[in-house]
Design a protein around this motif. Structure first.
Motif, mmCIF file in Angstrom:
data_model
loop_
_atom_site.group_PDB
_atom_site.id
_atom_site.type_symbol
_atom_site.label_atom_id
_atom_site.label_comp_id
_atom_site.label_asym_id
_atom_site.label_seq_id
_atom_site.Cartn_x
_atom_site.Cartn_y
_atom_site.Cartn_z
ATOM 1 N N ALA A 64 54.369 56.544 48.057
ATOM 2 C CA ALA A 64 53.145 55.805 47.749
ATOM 3 C C ALA A 64 52.084 56.130 48.789
ATOM 4 O O ALA A 64 52.399 56.465 49.929
ATOM 5 C CB ALA A 64 53.418 54.296 47.741
ATOM 6 N N THR A 65 50.828 56.028 48.385
ATOM 7 C CA THR A 65 49.721 56.296 49.308
ATOM 8 C C THR A 65 48.692 55.176 49.265
ATOM 9 O O THR A 65 47.494 55.418 49.310
ATOM 10 C CB THR A 65 49.042 57.640 48.978
ATOM 11 N N GLY A 66 49.175 53.947 49.145
ATOM 12 C CA GLY A 66 48.253 52.813 49.147
ATOM 13 C C GLY A 66 48.474 51.860 48.001
ATOM 14 O O GLY A 66 48.323 50.649 48.159
ATOM 15 N N LEU A 67 48.828 52.382 46.830
ATOM 16 C CA LEU A 67 49.085 51.536 45.661
ATOM 17 C C LEU A 67 50.393 52.004 45.046
ATOM 18 O O LEU A 67 50.454 53.060 44.424
ATOM 19 C CB LEU A 67 47.947 51.644 44.643
ATOM 20 N N GLY A 98 46.144 47.484 34.889
ATOM 21 C CA GLY A 98 45.582 47.838 33.597
ATOM 22 C C GLY A 98 44.094 48.071 33.759
ATOM 23 O O GLY A 98 43.594 48.250 34.870
ATOM 24 N N VAL A 99 43.363 48.054 32.658
ATOM 25 C CA VAL A 99 41.938 48.363 32.731
ATOM 26 C C VAL A 99 41.206 47.367 33.634
ATOM 27 O O VAL A 99 40.285 47.753 34.371
ATOM 28 C CB VAL A 99 41.319 48.393 31.316
ATOM 29 N N ARG A 100 41.601 46.105 33.613
ATOM 30 C CA ARG A 100 40.929 45.099 34.456
ATOM 31 C C ARG A 100 41.055 45.449 35.933
ATOM 32 O O ARG A 100 40.083 45.403 36.685
ATOM 33 C CB ARG A 100 41.524 43.719 34.180
ATOM 34 N N GLU A 101 42.273 45.822 36.334
ATOM 35 C CA GLU A 101 42.492 46.145 37.733
ATOM 36 C C GLU A 101 41.809 47.451 38.119
ATOM 37 O O GLU A 101 41.228 47.566 39.206
ATOM 38 C CB GLU A 101 43.993 46.229 38.021
ATOM 39 N N VAL A 102 41.900 48.455 37.260
ATOM 40 C CA VAL A 102 41.280 49.750 37.567
ATOM 41 C C VAL A 102 39.771 49.602 37.723
ATOM 42 O O VAL A 102 39.163 50.184 38.627
ATOM 43 C CB VAL A 102 41.632 50.788 36.489
ATOM 44 N N VAL A 103 39.149 48.810 36.837
ATOM 45 C CA VAL A 103 37.711 48.550 36.982
ATOM 46 C C VAL A 103 37.449 47.832 38.299
ATOM 47 O O VAL A 103 36.466 48.127 39.003
ATOM 48 C CB VAL A 103 37.176 47.739 35.786
ATOM 49 N N GLY A 104 38.322 46.910 38.671
ATOM 50 C CA GLY A 104 38.148 46.207 39.944
ATOM 51 C C GLY A 104 38.251 47.134 41.141
ATOM 52 O O GLY A 104 37.485 47.010 42.098
ATOM 53 N N TYR A 105 39.180 48.089 41.108
ATOM 54 C CA TYR A 105 39.324 49.029 42.209
ATOM 55 C C TYR A 105 38.106 49.946 42.316
ATOM 56 O O TYR A 105 37.741 50.392 43.410
ATOM 57 C CB TYR A 105 40.560 49.916 42.024
ATOM 58 N N ASN A 106 37.493 50.237 41.157
ATOM 59 C CA ASN A 106 36.403 51.219 41.110
ATOM 60 C C ASN A 106 35.078 50.594 40.686
ATOM 61 O O ASN A 106 34.226 51.280 40.125
ATOM 62 C CB ASN A 106 36.766 52.345 40.118
ATOM 63 N N TRP A 107 34.882 49.310 40.986
ATOM 64 C CA TRP A 107 33.720 48.612 40.439
ATOM 65 C C TRP A 107 32.379 49.242 40.827
ATOM 66 O O TRP A 107 31.431 49.205 40.009
ATOM 67 C CB TRP A 107 33.750 47.136 40.826
ATOM 68 N N GLY A 141 36.911 54.299 48.668
ATOM 69 C CA GLY A 141 36.850 52.837 48.613
ATOM 70 C C GLY A 141 37.833 52.246 47.632
ATOM 71 O O GLY A 141 38.370 51.159 47.853
ATOM 72 N N SER A 142 38.111 52.968 46.538
ATOM 73 C CA SER A 142 38.997 52.430 45.505
ATOM 74 C C SER A 142 40.405 52.195 46.039
ATOM 75 O O SER A 142 41.038 51.187 45.711
ATOM 76 C CB SER A 142 39.043 53.383 44.305
ATOM 77 N N ILE A 143 40.918 53.109 46.864
ATOM 78 C CA ILE A 143 42.284 52.950 47.353
ATOM 79 C C ILE A 143 42.362 51.813 48.373
ATOM 80 O O ILE A 143 43.355 51.101 48.455
ATOM 81 C CB ILE A 143 42.830 54.267 47.938
ATOM 82 N N HIS A 144 41.289 51.583 49.135
ATOM 83 C CA HIS A 144 41.276 50.450 50.062
ATOM 84 C C HIS A 144 41.266 49.125 49.292
ATOM 85 O O HIS A 144 41.976 48.179 49.662
ATOM 86 C CB HIS A 144 40.063 50.534 50.988
ATOM 87 N N ARG A 145 40.483 49.064 48.220
ATOM 88 C CA ARG A 145 40.454 47.835 47.418
ATOM 89 C C ARG A 145 41.797 47.601 46.739
ATOM 90 O O ARG A 145 42.274 46.466 46.665
ATOM 91 C CB ARG A 145 39.322 47.920 46.384
ATOM 92 N N ALA A 146 42.425 48.676 46.243
ATOM 93 C CA ALA A 146 43.737 48.533 45.615
ATOM 94 C C ALA A 146 44.768 48.057 46.623
ATOM 95 O O ALA A 146 45.612 47.202 46.315
ATOM 96 C CB ALA A 146 44.162 49.869 45.008
ATOM 97 N N ARG A 147 44.687 48.576 47.829
ATOM 98 C CA ARG A 147 45.637 48.192 48.874
ATOM 99 C C ARG A 147 45.528 46.699 49.192
ATOM 100 O O ARG A 147 46.536 46.027 49.399
ATOM 101 C CB ARG A 147 45.353 49.019 50.126
ATOM 102 N N ARG A 148 44.291 46.194 49.231
ATOM 103 C CA ARG A 148 44.109 44.775 49.520
ATOM 104 C C ARG A 148 44.662 43.892 48.403
ATOM 105 O O ARG A 148 45.176 42.806 48.655
ATOM 106 C CB ARG A 148 42.622 44.474 49.741
ATOM 107 N N ARG A 149 44.547 44.366 47.165
ATOM 108 C CA ARG A 149 44.978 43.545 46.036
ATOM 109 C C ARG A 149 46.485 43.617 45.798
ATOM 110 O O ARG A 149 47.082 42.644 45.336
ATOM 111 C CB ARG A 149 44.245 43.994 44.767
ATOM 112 N N VAL A 150 47.071 44.784 46.065
ATOM 113 C CA VAL A 150 48.498 44.977 45.789
ATOM 114 C C VAL A 150 49.188 45.383 47.083
ATOM 115 O O VAL A 150 49.103 46.536 47.507
ATOM 116 C CB VAL A 150 48.725 46.046 44.708
#
Length: 254
Positions: A97-100, A12-21, A130-139
């Motif tokens: 899928a390509t990371g998330l 959701g918005v919390r995660e998307v902001v986290g991926y793209n902080w 960077g956003s896809i790398h952060r998403a990959r680490r979280r999910v």
């Protein structure tokens, strides 16, 4: 279930902001810093700086609100829209899928009798955002995901009823890789099979709320061009939450 034993929660918005902080932090800095800086500048320059700060503030607020609307409040994660686009159901299908990967679980839950496989195209050497790398680490990938490449999907020729690429194809930044994915989708689909591509588009609506961030999206013409190059015909198109477009491209036959 996640490793912690809890059901997976789609982003959701919390995660998307986290991926793209970094982008959100830059927007907040531009808005707040510009407004403060304007106090120390001559009037003409101060007006320009304040205008820039207001623009940055607007984009920050608009993009956050739009992300909340699309990912938290709309029916995007419910996949009722997929039932409308594929009234016959996904059948034997492959999720790309390509990371998330946030499509496999809800599609499997909605269509438990439909055989599913997941192809993971994530390659950190090619996907440099960077956003896809952060998403990959979280999910982490869905258990059982199969490593794959855009030009080599893990399915036999004409063996699938559908291929689903939900917010994944745009992460292939090289046109040749996207073209290879479309060609592979055409190969593995049975005659009449469907390739479902879901993406934000680089269009007026997304540009208005995401500003320069919309440059990460691709125009509608790009997706239509890749489909045509692979011999896939447009069969359906639907707008979700006003900012997301779902395409259905079908292989000729049947």
């Amino acid at each position: 279930m996640t490793d912690a034993g809890r059901p997976h929660r789609p982003s959701g918005v919390r995660e998307v902001v986290g991926y793209n902080w970094p982008l959100y932090a830059a927007g907040a800095l531009a808005a707040g810093g510009g407004w403060v800086l304007a106090r120390w500048l001559p009037r003409p320059a101060a007006r320009l700086v304040r205008a820039g700060a207001l623009t940055a503030g607007w984009l920050l607020a608009a993009s956050t609100a739009a992300t909340w609307w699309v990912y938290d409040r709309s029916g995007l994660h419910g996949y009722a829209w997929l039932d409308d686009l594929l009234p016959e159901g996904p059948g034997r299908h492959l999720v790309v899928a390509t990371g998330l990967d946030e499509a496999s679980r809800p599609v499997a839950a909605r269509h438990p009798a439909a055989p599913q496989r997941t192809a993971d195209l994530y390659d950190p050497a090619l996907m440099t955002e960077g956003s896809i790398h952060r998403a990959r680490r979280r999910v982490p990938p869905v258990p059982g995901s199969l490593p794959a490449r855009p030009g080599a999907l893990p399915a036999a020729t004409a063996s699938l009823d559908s291929v689903l690429a939900v917010f994944s194809a745009h992460e292939l930044r090289r046109p040749a890789d996207r073209a290879a994915l479309f060609a592979e989708a055409a190969r593995v689909l049975r005659p009449g099979g469907a390739f479902v591509v879901v993406e934000h588009l680089r269009d007026a609506a997304n540009s208005a709320v995401y500003g320069p961030g919309a440059l990460h999206f691709l125009p509608r013409s790009t997706w239509l061009g890749h489909a045509a190059g692979a011999g896939l015909r447009p069969a359906a198109e639907r707008r979700i939450a006003g900012l997301v477009t779902a395409f259905v491209f079908r292989r000729a036959g049947a």
